[in-house]
Design a protein around this motif. Structure first.
Motif, mmCIF file in Angstrom:
data_model
loop_
_atom_site.group_PDB
_atom_site.id
_atom_site.type_symbol
_atom_site.label_atom_id
_atom_site.label_comp_id
_atom_site.label_asym_id
_atom_site.label_seq_id
_atom_site.Cartn_x
_atom_site.Cartn_y
_atom_site.Cartn_z
ATOM 1 N N ASP A 52 22.088 45.461 70.979
ATOM 2 C CA ASP A 52 23.186 45.074 70.093
ATOM 3 C C ASP A 52 23.029 43.605 69.696
ATOM 4 O O ASP A 52 23.275 42.711 70.519
ATOM 5 C CB ASP A 52 24.522 45.278 70.794
ATOM 6 N N TYR A 54 24.884 41.863 68.036
ATOM 7 C CA TYR A 54 26.181 41.180 68.130
ATOM 8 C C TYR A 54 26.518 40.807 69.576
ATOM 9 O O TYR A 54 27.445 40.037 69.827
ATOM 10 C CB TYR A 54 27.290 42.067 67.566
ATOM 11 N N LYS A 56 27.928 42.678 71.877
ATOM 12 C CA LYS A 56 29.230 43.176 72.304
ATOM 13 C C LYS A 56 29.199 44.606 72.853
ATOM 14 O O LYS A 56 30.135 45.029 73.515
ATOM 15 C CB LYS A 56 30.222 43.137 71.128
ATOM 16 N N GLN A 57 28.177 45.371 72.539
ATOM 17 C CA GLN A 57 28.052 46.765 72.967
ATOM 18 C C GLN A 57 29.282 47.596 72.577
ATOM 19 O O GLN A 57 29.724 48.478 73.316
ATOM 20 C CB GLN A 57 27.792 46.845 74.477
ATOM 21 N N ILE A 58 29.804 47.324 71.387
ATOM 22 C CA ILE A 58 30.991 48.022 70.907
ATOM 23 C C ILE A 58 30.736 49.518 70.755
ATOM 24 O O ILE A 58 31.599 50.347 71.035
ATOM 25 C CB ILE A 58 31.466 47.431 69.558
ATOM 26 N N ALA A 64 29.170 44.354 77.693
ATOM 27 C CA ALA A 64 28.601 43.108 77.174
ATOM 28 C C ALA A 64 28.422 42.023 78.237
ATOM 29 O O ALA A 64 28.418 40.839 77.930
ATOM 30 C CB ALA A 64 29.436 42.580 76.007
ATOM 31 N N ASP A 94 21.031 42.703 74.293
ATOM 32 C CA ASP A 94 20.593 42.464 72.917
ATOM 33 C C ASP A 94 19.116 42.764 72.689
ATOM 34 O O ASP A 94 18.591 42.503 71.612
ATOM 35 C CB ASP A 94 20.909 41.030 72.490
#
Length: 397
Positions: A52, A54, A56-58, A64, A94
């Motif tokens: 990810d 970002y 955040k592992q949304i 995260a 990431d």
């Protein structure tokens, strides 16, 4: 345009110690992921939500942080005198890889309860009331862990009054024994838990400095430094280090050069693909501080202070495997950990970490000039947070 439907995989989301992870039975994974390889790694990364950019592992189960980007695969053990085989995968946040190089001591506390509840332990070995001893084979590092799990009315007891700093609510205590925790190692020590053969070494880190370090393979490969040597007191909380990019880069450089010195990698460039191990930690003599929860930790409450880095960031509490390394090193006179605790022989220490304190014990003996540790002991807790199925796109692996 065609769309690939999602598939469902039986799984449980469990807190173990101060970590959380997604637990699977090996038999429940898709066939391609039941064996090590690219398909398994791709599946676990998609479950967790990595890589990810970002951070955040949304779009996954990860949280995260290094403590929440974890996966576990369990199966009935084919090994004599063991109940369950335990494989741990630390998923990068990431980057596109899963690190299989070490164990998670915190999630080890959840292995026994999961194994009992999911039919991986012979029912004849589970009492109606009492304590079930689960014999775990830790497949990442080829070691045995013994978990003592409380059983009430034939079911795993998860609630209780055991408090663990770094975990908000109390739960049932799970006692863990890490047998023969010292790794064989690949360094110059030729099988010693100290890969260089020394209790203390000078580690030269180009561009950073030369530091006194204790490098040990016990629980997990670990590199211990004195806090004052790197400009810290040992009482730091996460933000003091995690908000400092230069500090994080310095710790990673130390870690990479220490990994080479320990024989874990051949070149510092390889450290980027081995983020889970070794760990870097710094130690200091006791002093008063306020923990991350606002709890006062007095110098008299602890034997020493320890702060540890995990996956490039300061850990919010303490990794279970690093606690094993701390307990082992503390039991051996002359290591930096032992000296920070006041030196001398000791069978247990209570150390201060960012979230509070933790006690860990170890049994160490000097045999024919070589230190041997028969086991390290500590208590954690575990609780199932959710169970059912995780869903991933059918073409994710």
């Amino acid at each position: 345009m065609s769309h690939v439907p999602q598939i469902k995989i039986p799984a449980s989301y469990i807190r173990g110690g101060t970590s959380k992870g997604v637990f699977f039975r090996l038999q429940d994974l898709p066939p391609a992921a039941q064996v090590p390889g690219a398909a398994r790694d791709a599946l676990l990364m998609r479950v967790i939500g990595s890589p990810d950019p970002y951070g955040k592992q949304i779009d996954g189960m990860g949280g995260a942080t290094s403590s929440t980007s974890k996966t576990v695969i369990l199966s009935r053990s084919s090994r004599a005198d063991h109940d369950v085989d335990y494989l741990f995968g630390q998923v990068a946040i990431d980057s596109a890889f899963v690190d299989w190089s070490g164990n998670c001591g915190n999630l080890s506390a959840a292995v026994g309860p999961f194994a009992i509840s999911n039919g991986l332990v012979d029912p004849d070995r589970v009492p109606l009331n009492g304590v079930c001893t689960v014999r775990i084979w830790q497949a990442n590092i080829s070691k045995t862990i013994i978990a003592h799990v409380t059983i009430t009315d034939g079911q795993v007891q998860e609630t209780g009054d055991f408090e663990l700093d770094g975990v908000t609510f109390p739960a049932a205590e799970v006692q863990l024994e890490f047998l023969d925790p010292a790794d064989e190692g690949e360094g110059d020590g030729g099988g010693s838990m100290f890969p260089t053969g020394n209790l203390v070494d000078d580690l030269d880190v180009p561009g950073v400095g030369t530091f006194k370090v204790t490098m040990i393979n016990a629980g997990i490969p670990a590199i211990f430094l004195n806090a004052e040597a790197i400009g810290y007191t040992g009482a730091e909380l996460q933000d003091a280090i995690n908000s400092d990019p230069q500090a994080l880069a310095r710790f990673e450089t130390i870690r990479a050069h220490g990994a080479v010195r320990m024989g874990l990698i051949k070149h510092v460039d390889e450290a980027a693909k081995r983020q889970h191990t070794p760990k870097v930690a710094f130690v200091a003599a006791p002093r008063d501080y306020i923990s991350s929860s606002g709890k006062q930790v007095a110098a008299g409450d602890v034997d020493l202070l320890v702060r540890a880095m995990s996956m490039g960031k300061l850990h919010h509490a303490m990794m279970g495997t690093a606690a094993v390394a701390i307990g082992t090193a503390a039991a051996i006179p002359g290591t930096l950990v032992n000296l920070a605790a006041g030196g001398g022989e000791r069978s247990a220490v209570r150390f201060g970490h960012p979230s509070g304190t933790l006690r860990v014990g170890a049994e160490a003996r000097l045999i024919d000039g070589e230190w041997s540790v028969t086991k390290a002991i500590m208590s954690r807790s575990a609780r199932v947070l959710m169970e059912g199925w995780v869903r991933v796109p059918g073409d994710a692996f």
